[in-house]
Structure formats: C-alpha cells, structure tokens
Scaffold this motif. Structure first.
Motif, PDB file in Angstrom:
ATOM      1  N   MET A 190       0.664 -15.705 -30.967  1.00  0.00           N
ATOM      2  CA  MET A 190       1.200 -14.664 -31.404  1.00  0.00           C
ATOM      3  C   MET A 190       2.427 -14.182 -30.869  1.00  0.00           C
ATOM      4  SD  MET A 190      -0.600 -10.856 -31.832  1.00  0.00           S
ATOM      5  CE  MET A 190      -1.867 -11.522 -32.388  1.00  0.00           C
ATOM      6  N   LYS A 191       3.533 -13.966 -31.425  1.00  0.00           N
ATOM      7  CA  LYS A 191       4.740 -13.424 -31.072  1.00  0.00           C
ATOM      8  C   LYS A 191       4.697 -12.085 -31.228  1.00  0.00           C
ATOM      9  CE  LYS A 191       7.610 -17.736 -31.467  1.00  0.00           C
ATOM     10  NZ  LYS A 191       8.688 -18.005 -32.172  1.00  0.00           N
ATOM     11  N   VAL A 192       5.018 -11.175 -30.226  1.00  0.00           N
ATOM     12  CA  VAL A 192       4.904  -9.805 -30.376  1.00  0.00           C
ATOM     13  C   VAL A 192       6.272  -9.074 -29.978  1.00  0.00           C
ATOM     14  CG1 VAL A 192       3.749  -7.707 -29.515  1.00  0.00           C
ATOM     15  CG2 VAL A 192       2.492  -9.542 -29.868  1.00  0.00           C
ATOM     16  N   GLN A 193       6.679  -8.242 -30.561  1.00  0.00           N
ATOM     17  CA  GLN A 193       8.178  -7.668 -30.423  1.00  0.00           C
ATOM     18  C   GLN A 193       8.038  -6.165 -30.445  1.00  0.00           C
ATOM     19  OE1 GLN A 193      11.460  -9.185 -32.597  1.00  0.00           O
ATOM     20  NE2 GLN A 193      12.964  -7.677 -31.447  1.00  0.00           N
ATOM     21  N   ARG A 194       8.509  -5.355 -29.643  1.00  0.00           N
ATOM     22  CA  ARG A 194       8.501  -3.889 -29.816  1.00  0.00           C
ATOM     23  C   ARG A 194       9.795  -3.472 -30.669  1.00  0.00           C
ATOM     24  NH1 ARG A 194       6.953   0.324 -24.988  1.00  0.00           N
ATOM     25  NH2 ARG A 194       6.275   2.091 -26.393  1.00  0.00           N
ATOM     26  N   THR A 195       9.573  -2.828 -31.539  1.00  0.00           N
ATOM     27  CA  THR A 195      10.578  -2.429 -32.501  1.00  0.00           C
ATOM     28  C   THR A 195      11.200  -1.205 -32.265  1.00  0.00           C
ATOM     29  OG1 THR A 195       9.344  -2.054 -34.567  1.00  0.00           O
ATOM     30  CG2 THR A 195      10.322  -4.350 -33.745  1.00  0.00           C
ATOM     31  N   ALA A 196      10.258  -0.259 -31.634  1.00  0.00           N
ATOM     32  CA  ALA A 196      10.720   1.147 -31.543  1.00  0.00           C
ATOM     33  C   ALA A 196       9.433   1.718 -30.720  1.00  0.00           C
ATOM     34  CB  ALA A 196      10.477   1.895 -32.929  1.00  0.00           C
ATOM     35  N   VAL A 229       1.909  -1.257 -36.332  1.00  0.00           N
ATOM     36  CA  VAL A 229       2.115  -2.444 -36.124  1.00  0.00           C
ATOM     37  C   VAL A 229       2.412  -3.232 -37.449  1.00  0.00           C
ATOM     38  CG1 VAL A 229       0.934  -4.427 -35.173  1.00  0.00           C
ATOM     39  CG2 VAL A 229       0.630  -2.131 -34.167  1.00  0.00           C
ATOM     40  N   THR A 230       3.178  -4.010 -37.575  1.00  0.00           N
ATOM     41  CA  THR A 230       3.556  -4.891 -38.610  1.00  0.00           C
ATOM     42  C   THR A 230       3.178  -6.292 -38.227  1.00  0.00           C
ATOM     43  OG1 THR A 230       5.429  -3.372 -39.197  1.00  0.00           O
ATOM     44  CG2 THR A 230       5.462  -5.806 -40.204  1.00  0.00           C
ATOM     45  N   LEU A 231       1.977  -6.606 -39.103  1.00  0.00           N
ATOM     46  CA  LEU A 231       1.597  -8.025 -38.968  1.00  0.00           C
ATOM     47  C   LEU A 231       2.157  -8.906 -39.951  1.00  0.00           C
ATOM     48  CD1 LEU A 231      -2.222  -6.689 -38.586  1.00  0.00           C
ATOM     49  CD2 LEU A 231      -0.841  -7.361 -36.745  1.00  0.00           C
ATOM     50  N   THR A 256       1.668  -8.431 -24.752  1.00  0.00           N
ATOM     51  CA  THR A 256       2.884  -7.824 -24.541  1.00  0.00           C
ATOM     52  C   THR A 256       2.862  -7.344 -23.062  1.00  0.00           C
ATOM     53  OG1 THR A 256       4.390  -5.945 -25.266  1.00  0.00           O
ATOM     54  CG2 THR A 256       2.009  -5.355 -25.105  1.00  0.00           C
ATOM     55  N   ILE A 257       4.099  -7.343 -22.666  1.00  0.00           N
ATOM     56  CA  ILE A 257       4.661  -6.722 -21.243  1.00  0.00           C
ATOM     57  C   ILE A 257       4.931  -5.420 -21.365  1.00  0.00           C
ATOM     58  CG2 ILE A 257       5.152  -9.010 -20.258  1.00  0.00           C
ATOM     59  CD1 ILE A 257       8.000  -8.204 -20.564  1.00  0.00           C
ATOM     60  N   GLU A 258       5.272  -4.826 -22.487  1.00  0.00           N
ATOM     61  CA  GLU A 258       5.611  -3.414 -22.630  1.00  0.00           C
ATOM     62  C   GLU A 258       4.653  -2.393 -22.357  1.00  0.00           C
ATOM     63  OE1 GLU A 258       8.448  -2.391 -23.931  1.00  0.00           O
ATOM     64  OE2 GLU A 258       9.333  -4.220 -24.661  1.00  0.00           O
ATOM     65  N   ALA A 287       3.874  -8.174 -34.998  1.00  0.00           N
ATOM     66  CA  ALA A 287       3.081  -9.329 -34.380  1.00  0.00           C
ATOM     67  C   ALA A 287       2.843 -10.332 -35.644  1.00  0.00           C
ATOM     68  CB  ALA A 287       1.707  -8.693 -34.175  1.00  0.00           C
ATOM     69  N   ASP A 288       3.381 -11.514 -34.997  1.00  0.00           N
ATOM     70  CA  ASP A 288       3.551 -12.607 -36.208  1.00  0.00           C
ATOM     71  C   ASP A 288       2.566 -13.631 -35.431  1.00  0.00           C
ATOM     72  OD1 ASP A 288       6.624 -12.708 -37.540  1.00  0.00           O
ATOM     73  OD2 ASP A 288       6.619 -11.433 -35.680  1.00  0.00           O
ATOM     74  N   PHE A 289       1.759 -13.979 -36.385  1.00  0.00           N
ATOM     75  CA  PHE A 289       0.733 -15.453 -36.465  1.00  0.00           C
ATOM     76  C   PHE A 289       1.528 -16.706 -36.816  1.00  0.00           C
ATOM     77  CE2 PHE A 289      -1.901 -11.335 -36.784  1.00  0.00           C
ATOM     78  CZ  PHE A 289      -2.761 -11.448 -35.817  1.00  0.00           C
ATOM     79  N   GLU A 290       1.367 -17.433 -35.645  1.00  0.00           N
ATOM     80  CA  GLU A 290       2.271 -18.626 -35.906  1.00  0.00           C
ATOM     81  C   GLU A 290       1.491 -19.844 -36.605  1.00  0.00           C
ATOM     82  OE1 GLU A 290       5.177 -19.297 -32.586  1.00  0.00           O
ATOM     83  OE2 GLU A 290       3.649 -18.369 -31.503  1.00  0.00           O
ATOM     84  N   SER A 291       0.249 -19.520 -36.779  1.00  0.00           N
ATOM     85  CA  SER A 291      -0.534 -20.593 -37.570  1.00  0.00           C
ATOM     86  C   SER A 291      -1.663 -19.706 -38.447  1.00  0.00           C
ATOM     87  CB  SER A 291      -1.108 -21.380 -36.658  1.00  0.00           C
ATOM     88  OG  SER A 291      -2.157 -21.033 -35.888  1.00  0.00           O
ATOM     89  N   GLU A 292      -2.400 -20.419 -39.117  1.00  0.00           N
ATOM     90  CA  GLU A 292      -3.627 -19.960 -40.003  1.00  0.00           C
ATOM     91  C   GLU A 292      -4.716 -19.768 -38.875  1.00  0.00           C
ATOM     92  OE1 GLU A 292      -6.601 -21.210 -43.688  1.00  0.00           O
ATOM     93  OE2 GLU A 292      -4.556 -22.205 -43.572  1.00  0.00           O
TER      94      GLU A 292
END
Length: 244
Positions: A1-7, A50-52, A38-40, A13-18
C-alpha cells in the motif's frame, strides 16, 4: 500500500494489487478498521479523511478516526459499509470507459499518422489536397507557411468560420487571401473574422479601413489605441469623435 499525506487531516492510500486489497479487507476493513503504514505523526482521536484507491484506480473517500498509534503507522476506525467499500475499490473500468480510451488513443495515432504523411507531401500535393481535406488535415494545412496552400483551403466547401478566423490570424496572410475572405459574405458576417483581419498587421490597410465601420464602438476604441497602423488608428479616432 502506498500512503501519502495530502493535508494535515487527509491521506491517500493506494492498493497496488487485488490481493493486497482483499487481504486488508479480510484482516481489517471487514471489521471497520484500517491499518495505515506511515511515518507521519498523527495524534490519537484525530478525525481524518482518507481517499482509498483500488488497483484499477477506482477510489472512495472515507471518514476515519485515529484509534491507535503503531510503530510503523496508525490504526483507524473507518465509517461506511466495509463490503461496499471493497466492491467500489475492486471496480474495473467500465467497457464504455475502456472503449472511450481506445478511441482516444486511435484518434491520437491517426492524427500523428496524418501529421507524418502531410509533412512528407510535396507543396503541389498540399495545394491540391487543401481543396478536399478533412478537418484533421485542414488543421495541419492551416499551419503551412505557403500562402498558396492557405488560399486553396478557402476553396474547401467544408471550411468552417472558426477555421477562417484562424486563417485570418495567420502571419502568412496575403492580399489574395484577404480579398477572398472579404468577398465571402458568410465569413464577413462573423465579427470574429472581421476582428481577426483588422488586428492582423498583414491585412492590407485598404481592407482594414473597409472593415472599421462595421465594428462596434468598443472595438473601434481598441483600434484607436492599438491599431496596426497610424492611418487605421486615426480613422478609428475620427469615427469616435464624429459620434460624440
């Protein structure tokens, strides 16, 4: 999962595979929870959005609350039906979307092929083609620096007013091209065409002076300030003074 803080209170949170998504659903999502690596630093009980995003770019925004701070992330309690969230995230692009994407790609390839073909044509063939060219071909021919090609385009029965406007703005405008446009009532009835001509320094002054009286006062004022020649500016100024 790729996680990014946007605000400050928002993450993606992006799931990279099914498989990754279904595993997270089995372990956490099905219980209304989500583990966000996350390290945030986020305080306990902070409300988040959270946008999944699923493996095929489907996405859903959920409200969540931080319920635990983990060594490598945060644990969230999320709102919403877990099964509906999973279904939304597993959605693949619809056939209509896929078809539209394929058609767009085909159009791009066709345009590129047309561009490559047009560039290789001798000038005489371009002149002959201009009379019967389709819209894609005309768009490319309108960029040609040969006035003979541009003049031939004016003989194309499918030429639109918008294309005439573009031609009237060309830096390769000639007396003959302007003369043909001026003699065609359908084109000259368009204010955009007349403005394109009168603001083009390549338009012969005699034609510009003929166009001037057909323009609204607001445009004449503009020409009085920034006409393409001193004679044109003075003519515009005289018309304005004559109306006061």
């Amino acid at each position: 999962m790729k996680v990014q803080r946007t605000a400050s209170t928002a993450f993606t949170a992006d799931f990279e595979s099914e498989q990754e998504l279904t595993d997270e659903h089995r372990v956490n999502l099905s219980f209304g929870a989500l583990r966000l690596p996350t390290i945030e630093s986020v305080d306990l009980h902070t409300a988040l959005t959270v946008t999944l995003r699923g493996p095929w770019a489907a996405e859903i925004a959920v409200s969540a609350t931080v319920v635990a701070v983990l060594p490598d992330g945060i644990a969230l309690a999320i709102e919403g039906n877990p099964d509906e969230i999973l279904t939304r995230l597993l959605a693949r692009p619809s056939m209509a979307v896929e078809k539209a994407a394929e058609e767009e790609e085909t159009t791009r390839e066709k345009s590129q092929n047309t561009w490559d073909r047009m560039r290789s044509l001798p000038q005489m063939e371009k002149i002959l083609l201009a009379v019967r060219a389709d819209r894609t071909e005309r768009a490319l021919l309108l960029q040609d620096n040969d006035p003979r090609v541009l003049l031939s385009i004016l003989r194309n029965p499918r030429l639109t007013v918008d294309e005439v406007v573009r031609l009237a703005k060309s830096s390769f405008l000639t007396y003959q091209i302007v003369e043909v446009i001026m003699k065609t009532g359908q084109w000259m009835s368009s204010l955009d065409v007349r403005l394109a001509l009168i603001h083009n320094a390549k338009t012969p002054q005699a034609f510009s002076l003929r166009i001037l009286p057909t323009l609204p006062d607001s445009e004449i004022k503009t020409i009085a300030r920034a006409g393409t020649s001193m004679a044109l500016k003075q003519a515009a100024l005289r018309r304005l003074q004559g109306r006061t």
